[in-house]
Design a protein around this motif. Structure first.
Motif, PDB file in Angstrom:
ATOM      1  N   PHE A 125      33.842  -0.446  18.501  1.00 35.27           N
ATOM      2  CA  PHE A 125      34.211   0.737  19.285  1.00 35.27           C
ATOM      3  C   PHE A 125      33.876   0.483  20.748  1.00 35.27           C
ATOM      4  O   PHE A 125      32.715   0.295  21.108  1.00 35.27           O
ATOM      5  CB  PHE A 125      33.468   1.956  18.760  1.00 35.27           C
ATOM      6  CG  PHE A 125      33.874   3.258  19.400  1.00 35.27           C
ATOM      7  CD1 PHE A 125      34.819   4.070  18.797  1.00 35.27           C
ATOM      8  CD2 PHE A 125      33.305   3.674  20.597  1.00 35.27           C
ATOM      9  CE1 PHE A 125      35.190   5.284  19.376  1.00 35.27           C
ATOM     10  CE2 PHE A 125      33.676   4.877  21.184  1.00 35.27           C
ATOM     11  CZ  PHE A 125      34.621   5.677  20.569  1.00 35.27           C
ATOM     12  N   CYS A 126      34.893   0.512  21.614  1.00 34.14           N
ATOM     13  CA  CYS A 126      34.736   0.022  22.986  1.00 34.14           C
ATOM     14  C   CYS A 126      35.233   1.011  24.022  1.00 34.14           C
ATOM     15  O   CYS A 126      36.367   1.494  23.938  1.00 34.14           O
ATOM     16  CB  CYS A 126      35.502  -1.295  23.128  1.00 34.14           C
ATOM     17  SG  CYS A 126      35.441  -2.019  24.789  1.00 34.14           S
ATOM     18  N   HIS A 127      34.400   1.303  25.017  1.00 36.28           N
ATOM     19  CA  HIS A 127      34.834   1.992  26.228  1.00 36.28           C
ATOM     20  C   HIS A 127      35.379   0.935  27.185  1.00 36.28           C
ATOM     21  O   HIS A 127      34.655   0.009  27.578  1.00 36.28           O
ATOM     22  CB  HIS A 127      33.662   2.713  26.888  1.00 36.28           C
ATOM     23  CG  HIS A 127      33.332   4.029  26.273  1.00 36.28           C
ATOM     24  ND1 HIS A 127      32.692   5.032  26.970  1.00 36.28           N
ATOM     25  CD2 HIS A 127      33.553   4.531  25.029  1.00 36.28           C
ATOM     26  CE1 HIS A 127      32.537   6.090  26.186  1.00 36.28           C
ATOM     27  NE2 HIS A 127      33.034   5.808  25.007  1.00 36.28           N
ATOM     28  N   MET A 145      40.508   2.620  20.507  1.00 37.74           N
ATOM     29  CA  MET A 145      39.079   2.409  20.721  1.00 37.74           C
ATOM     30  C   MET A 145      38.563   1.075  20.182  1.00 37.74           C
ATOM     31  O   MET A 145      37.481   0.642  20.580  1.00 37.74           O
ATOM     32  CB  MET A 145      38.278   3.547  20.069  1.00 37.74           C
ATOM     33  CG  MET A 145      38.631   4.933  20.588  1.00 37.74           C
ATOM     34  SD  MET A 145      38.613   5.101  22.405  1.00 37.74           S
ATOM     35  CE  MET A 145      36.995   4.490  22.823  1.00 37.74           C
ATOM     36  N   MET A 146      39.308   0.422  19.300  1.00 35.72           N
ATOM     37  CA  MET A 146      38.808  -0.807  18.683  1.00 35.72           C
ATOM     38  C   MET A 146      39.834  -1.944  18.732  1.00 35.72           C
ATOM     39  O   MET A 146      39.579  -3.000  19.309  1.00 35.72           O
ATOM     40  CB  MET A 146      38.396  -0.524  17.234  1.00 35.72           C
ATOM     41  CG  MET A 146      37.287   0.506  17.105  1.00 35.72           C
ATOM     42  SD  MET A 146      36.930   0.977  15.391  1.00 35.72           S
ATOM     43  CE  MET A 146      36.280  -0.562  14.747  1.00 35.72           C
ATOM     44  N   GLY A 202      28.859   3.606  19.098  1.00 33.25           N
ATOM     45  CA  GLY A 202      29.454   2.761  20.123  1.00 33.25           C
ATOM     46  C   GLY A 202      28.963   1.333  20.009  1.00 33.25           C
ATOM     47  O   GLY A 202      27.794   1.095  19.680  1.00 33.25           O
ATOM     48  N   ASN A 203      29.850   0.391  20.276  1.00 32.25           N
ATOM     49  CA  ASN A 203      29.509  -1.027  20.135  1.00 32.25           C
ATOM     50  C   ASN A 203      29.651  -1.846  21.413  1.00 32.25           C
ATOM     51  O   ASN A 203      28.980  -2.865  21.571  1.00 32.25           O
ATOM     52  CB  ASN A 203      30.396  -1.685  19.074  1.00 32.25           C
ATOM     53  CG  ASN A 203      30.336  -0.994  17.741  1.00 32.25           C
ATOM     54  OD1 ASN A 203      31.298  -0.340  17.331  1.00 32.25           O
ATOM     55  ND2 ASN A 203      29.217  -1.112  17.048  1.00 32.25           N
ATOM     56  N   LYS A 231      33.303  10.250  22.183  1.00 31.97           N
ATOM     57  CA  LYS A 231      32.970  10.396  20.765  1.00 31.97           C
ATOM     58  C   LYS A 231      32.803  11.859  20.363  1.00 31.97           C
ATOM     59  O   LYS A 231      33.306  12.293  19.331  1.00 31.97           O
ATOM     60  CB  LYS A 231      31.667   9.644  20.471  1.00 31.97           C
ATOM     61  CG  LYS A 231      31.841   8.195  20.081  1.00 31.97           C
ATOM     62  CD  LYS A 231      32.181   8.065  18.599  1.00 31.97           C
ATOM     63  CE  LYS A 231      32.056   6.624  18.139  1.00 31.97           C
ATOM     64  NZ  LYS A 231      32.353   6.482  16.704  1.00 31.97           N
ATOM     65  N   ALA A 243      41.728   4.364  16.113  1.00 33.82           N
ATOM     66  CA  ALA A 243      41.160   3.027  15.929  1.00 33.82           C
ATOM     67  C   ALA A 243      41.849   2.013  16.831  1.00 33.82           C
ATOM     68  O   ALA A 243      41.205   1.100  17.372  1.00 33.82           O
ATOM     69  CB  ALA A 243      41.266   2.607  14.472  1.00 33.82           C
TER      70      ALA A 243
END
Length: 327
Positions: A25-27, A313-314, A66-67, A292, A310
């Motif tokens: 999960f990426c901003h 965000m991914m 968040g990742n 989120k 998905a």
């Protein structure tokens, strides 16, 4: 393999290369630290320099699933590459750092970025990607390097018809992207600038899939430009979420729904383009949890599917920020 040891399809973070499938999960556009300097003199919210407060903000983001975060502050105007590296290590968040350049107004008049030749700039950007980033280069030429490497090339234009200095910088970024395989992210302030940037980089040989055009959602009065850019094959970054001086999140959601209906879900990236005034840990308005906690639930209310969320965000970030085959 690319020079510098990275395989195609990997993402270069400050702690090393990871397979794109591990990004999570990426901003896609934030500013975690900005040192005191020219940007902050223009606008005080462009000073984000309390390590513990930023760390607290990132830990909240991590606690919500968040990742990864793309930090869009480039070299020479407040980037704190050493702090990005340490906070990534302490919070277990993947951070992708930027080489390249920002708006010319964010630099002192005789800054080294404006004095160097196109080839010199390109080789410098490549060096930051392949060998390590420089620190302490805001007010003097780069001299001190750390091991952590940049993973994207940040660029910026401020005019619909950029001048000679801007063109030289853009060309250097294109050359560096072609030689290194890493993507280019471009700050724009109007749709016309977004179209110019995309066409300029593509003309210079950069693959559309290695181009990320920022801030396209600041104005929402002409969806056709979004469609045009998506047809070019570039990534459209929507990062004006929660910035209510521009528009409401409901209007932002309407734009995204339309783009999804047109079939451009694989072209979209989301972020918050954070400043001091937008980080809760600094007393700001929304915080890194806004996507989120608030915006993604709003998208669901608008009928956006989990698979589309998905993608934005991914899946899309994992492709957009990966290194491609160099020329």
């Amino acid at each position: 393999m690319l020079k510098g040891g990275a395989a195609t399809g990997t993402i270069r973070t400050v702690l090393g290369d990871i397979p794109k499938e591990q990004l999570g999960f990426c901003h896609s556009h934030e500013h975690l630290f900005i040192a005191a300097g020219k940007p902050a003199k223009i606008n005080s919210v462009l000073q984000i320099d309390d390590y513990e407060k930023t760390k607290d903000e990132i830990q909240v983001f991590h606690s919500l699933g968040g990742n990864a975060i793309v930090d869009a502050q480039p070299v020479g105007c407040g980037r704190m590459a050493d702090w990005l590296t340490e906070v990534s290590r302490q919070t277990d968040i993947h951070i992708i750092a930027s080489t390249g350049f920002h708006k010319q107004s964010f630099y002192v008049e005789d800054h080294w970025l404006f004095r160097w030749s196109e080839d010199h700039l390109a080789q410098f950007f490549i060096n930051e990607i392949e060998d390590g980033m420089y620190i302490g280069a805001d007010n003097c030429e780069p001299g001190t390097k750390i091991h952590a490497k940049a993973g994207i090339i940040k660029t910026a234009i401020e005019e619909d018809r950029p001048g000679l200095t801007a063109i030289r910088l853009l060309n250097a970024a294109a050359q560096a992207s072609l030689e290194s395989g890493v993507p280019i992210m471009c700050h724009t302030e109007t749709h016309r600038q977004g179209v110019f940037a995309a066409e300029h980089f593509i003309k210079h040989g950069v693959s559309p899939k290695n181009l990320i055009i920022c801030h396209l959602d600041r104005t929402l009065d002409d969806y056709s430009v979004h469609k045009q850019l998506a047809e070019y094959g570039v990534y459209l970054e929507y990062d004006t979420i929660g910035r209510y001086k521009y528009h409401s999140d409901e209007e932002e959601a309407d734009l995204i729904v339309q783009m999804l209906d047109w079939g451009y879900g694989k072209s979209l990236l989301l972020g918050l383009d954070t400043t001091r005034a937008r980080l809760k840990s600094y007393g700001g308005e929304i915080g890194l949890d806004h996507l989120k906690v608030n915006f993604i639930p709003l998208l669901r209310e608008h009928g956006v599917s989990e698979s589309s969320i998905a993608d934005m965000m991914m899946n899309n970030p994992s492709f957009a920020f990966s290194q491609k085959t160099k020329r």
